[in-house]
Design an enzyme around this catalytic site. Sequence first.
Site, PDB file in Angstrom:
ATOM      1  N   ASP A  66       0.827  -1.200   0.000  1.00 45.65           N
ATOM      2  CA  ASP A  66       0.000   0.000   0.000  1.00 45.65           C
ATOM      3  C   ASP A  66       0.867   1.258   0.000  1.00 45.65           C
ATOM      4  O   ASP A  66       0.348   2.377  -0.085  1.00 45.65           O
ATOM      5  CB  ASP A  66      -0.994   0.003   1.159  1.00 45.65           C
ATOM      6  CG  ASP A  66      -0.340  -0.094   2.532  1.00 45.65           C
ATOM      7  OD1 ASP A  66       0.904  -0.124   2.597  1.00 45.65           O
ATOM      8  OD2 ASP A  66      -1.082  -0.147   3.530  1.00 45.65           O
ATOM      9  N   SER A  67       2.189   1.077   0.014  1.00 46.30           N
ATOM     10  CA  SER A  67       3.115   2.183  -0.230  1.00 46.30           C
ATOM     11  C   SER A  67       2.884   2.816  -1.590  1.00 46.30           C
ATOM     12  O   SER A  67       3.352   3.927  -1.852  1.00 46.30           O
ATOM     13  CB  SER A  67       4.564   1.692  -0.122  1.00 46.30           C
ATOM     14  OG  SER A  67       4.766   0.532  -0.907  1.00 46.30           O
ATOM     15  N   ASP A 109      -0.873  -6.378  -0.002  1.00 51.04           N
ATOM     16  CA  ASP A 109      -1.156  -5.662   1.247  1.00 51.04           C
ATOM     17  C   ASP A 109      -2.661  -5.492   1.455  1.00 51.04           C
ATOM     18  O   ASP A 109      -3.381  -5.066   0.540  1.00 51.04           O
ATOM     19  CB  ASP A 109      -0.530  -4.268   1.195  1.00 51.04           C
ATOM     20  CG  ASP A 109       0.569  -4.068   2.211  1.00 51.04           C
ATOM     21  OD1 ASP A 109       0.603  -4.809   3.220  1.00 51.04           O
ATOM     22  OD2 ASP A 109       1.395  -3.162   2.014  1.00 51.04           O
ATOM     23  N   LYS A 138      -0.760  -9.468   3.471  1.00 48.45           N
ATOM     24  CA  LYS A 138      -0.021  -8.874   4.587  1.00 48.45           C
ATOM     25  C   LYS A 138      -0.919  -7.919   5.355  1.00 48.45           C
ATOM     26  O   LYS A 138      -1.694  -7.177   4.750  1.00 48.45           O
ATOM     27  CB  LYS A 138       1.218  -8.115   4.087  1.00 48.45           C
ATOM     28  CG  LYS A 138       2.071  -7.522   5.225  1.00 48.45           C
ATOM     29  CD  LYS A 138       3.367  -6.933   4.717  1.00 48.45           C
ATOM     30  CE  LYS A 138       3.187  -5.553   4.146  1.00 48.45           C
ATOM     31  NZ  LYS A 138       2.770  -4.541   5.166  1.00 48.45           N
ATOM     32  N   GLU A 140      -0.925  -5.367   9.188  1.00 52.85           N
ATOM     33  CA  GLU A 140      -0.047  -4.702  10.125  1.00 52.85           C
ATOM     34  C   GLU A 140      -0.500  -4.855  11.576  1.00 52.85           C
ATOM     35  O   GLU A 140      -1.699  -4.914  11.865  1.00 52.85           O
ATOM     36  CB  GLU A 140       0.030  -3.202   9.801  1.00 52.85           C
ATOM     37  CG  GLU A 140       0.702  -2.889   8.482  1.00 52.85           C
ATOM     38  CD  GLU A 140       0.853  -1.400   8.234  1.00 52.85           C
ATOM     39  OE1 GLU A 140       1.350  -1.034   7.144  1.00 52.85           O
ATOM     40  OE2 GLU A 140       0.490  -0.585   9.121  1.00 52.85           O
ATOM     41  N   GLU A 207       9.976  -3.482  10.546  1.00 56.07           N
ATOM     42  CA  GLU A 207      10.339  -2.189   9.962  1.00 56.07           C
ATOM     43  C   GLU A 207      10.865  -1.242  11.037  1.00 56.07           C
ATOM     44  O   GLU A 207      10.194  -0.990  12.040  1.00 56.07           O
ATOM     45  CB  GLU A 207       9.140  -1.560   9.260  1.00 56.07           C
ATOM     46  CG  GLU A 207       9.467  -0.242   8.577  1.00 56.07           C
ATOM     47  CD  GLU A 207       8.411   0.210   7.582  1.00 56.07           C
ATOM     48  OE1 GLU A 207       8.576   1.296   6.992  1.00 56.07           O
ATOM     49  OE2 GLU A 207       7.416  -0.535   7.388  1.00 56.07           O
TER      50      GLU A 207
END
Length: 291
Positions: A66-67, A109, A138, A140, A207
């Site tokens: 999603d970057s 993501d 993925k 978070e 990260e």
Amino acid sequence: MTNETPRTPYGTLPAAAPLPPRKPISLPRLQEMRERGEKIAMLTAYDATFAAVADAAGVDCLLVGDSLGMVCQGRPSTVGVTLQEMCYHTESVVRGVRRVQGTVWVIGDLPFGSYQESREQAIRSATALMQAGAHMVKLEGGGWTVETVRFLVERGIPVCAHLGLTPQTVHALGGYRVQGRTDAEAQQLRRDALALQDAGASMLVLEMVPAALAAEITQQLPRCHTIGIGSGNGTAGQVLVMHDMLGIHLGKTPKFVRNFMEGAASVRDAMAAYVAAVKAGTFPDNTQHAW
């Protein structure tokens, strides 16, 4: 009759390779790599052409992150990215890798707001990404996400977790800063990582976690492969945003990034150099790219 590859108006994709020079990456292959000490090389990808080049360069895993909200859409954070957009970019990446070797492992993501409501919402969102072609999804965070991870894995969806700096909740974390520096933060990261492995997560992005702590967590997770970004060279693998490692970005270069285009003749050569450096353990250099 001619055996020449048909030309396309824009020439964006190479022809499909007739015989893949490597076996497709899979969960068992990733476990084999881990057991023999081979580092996992991951990059982000958002479109067909760069994904095809990355696969041909020997990248093991592609993260449709999603970057893309920041590097492709110009947003200030990842929060505004939608599930529909993630599915679109995942489909694009998968089409690209299928045009070449088709051996890379694709991770999609789950964007902000697509899994926080309930486990049922999470599986609907994960299903959409898997149907778009992702091999893994993925998400978070720790804590409450553990049961979501368990719910997805029990239903046949491979999961990559993400701890440390989690961009979707960057405002709650107080900005883009290193996580795990205090004893309390470090203990929580250890607990969350073990709980996520026990829930069935096969991968874990760490990260901006101090290098020593990331290496310690990696040793504690034999069944969950840690992928570092700004977390030192003691993890099971590395990931960078593709645009960053090619030296093309809209903002300041993060400390943990190396520009692999310097001295490279092509994007493919730069990606191959990144893969080689990760596997040789020369990138990242803890004295330059870590805390």
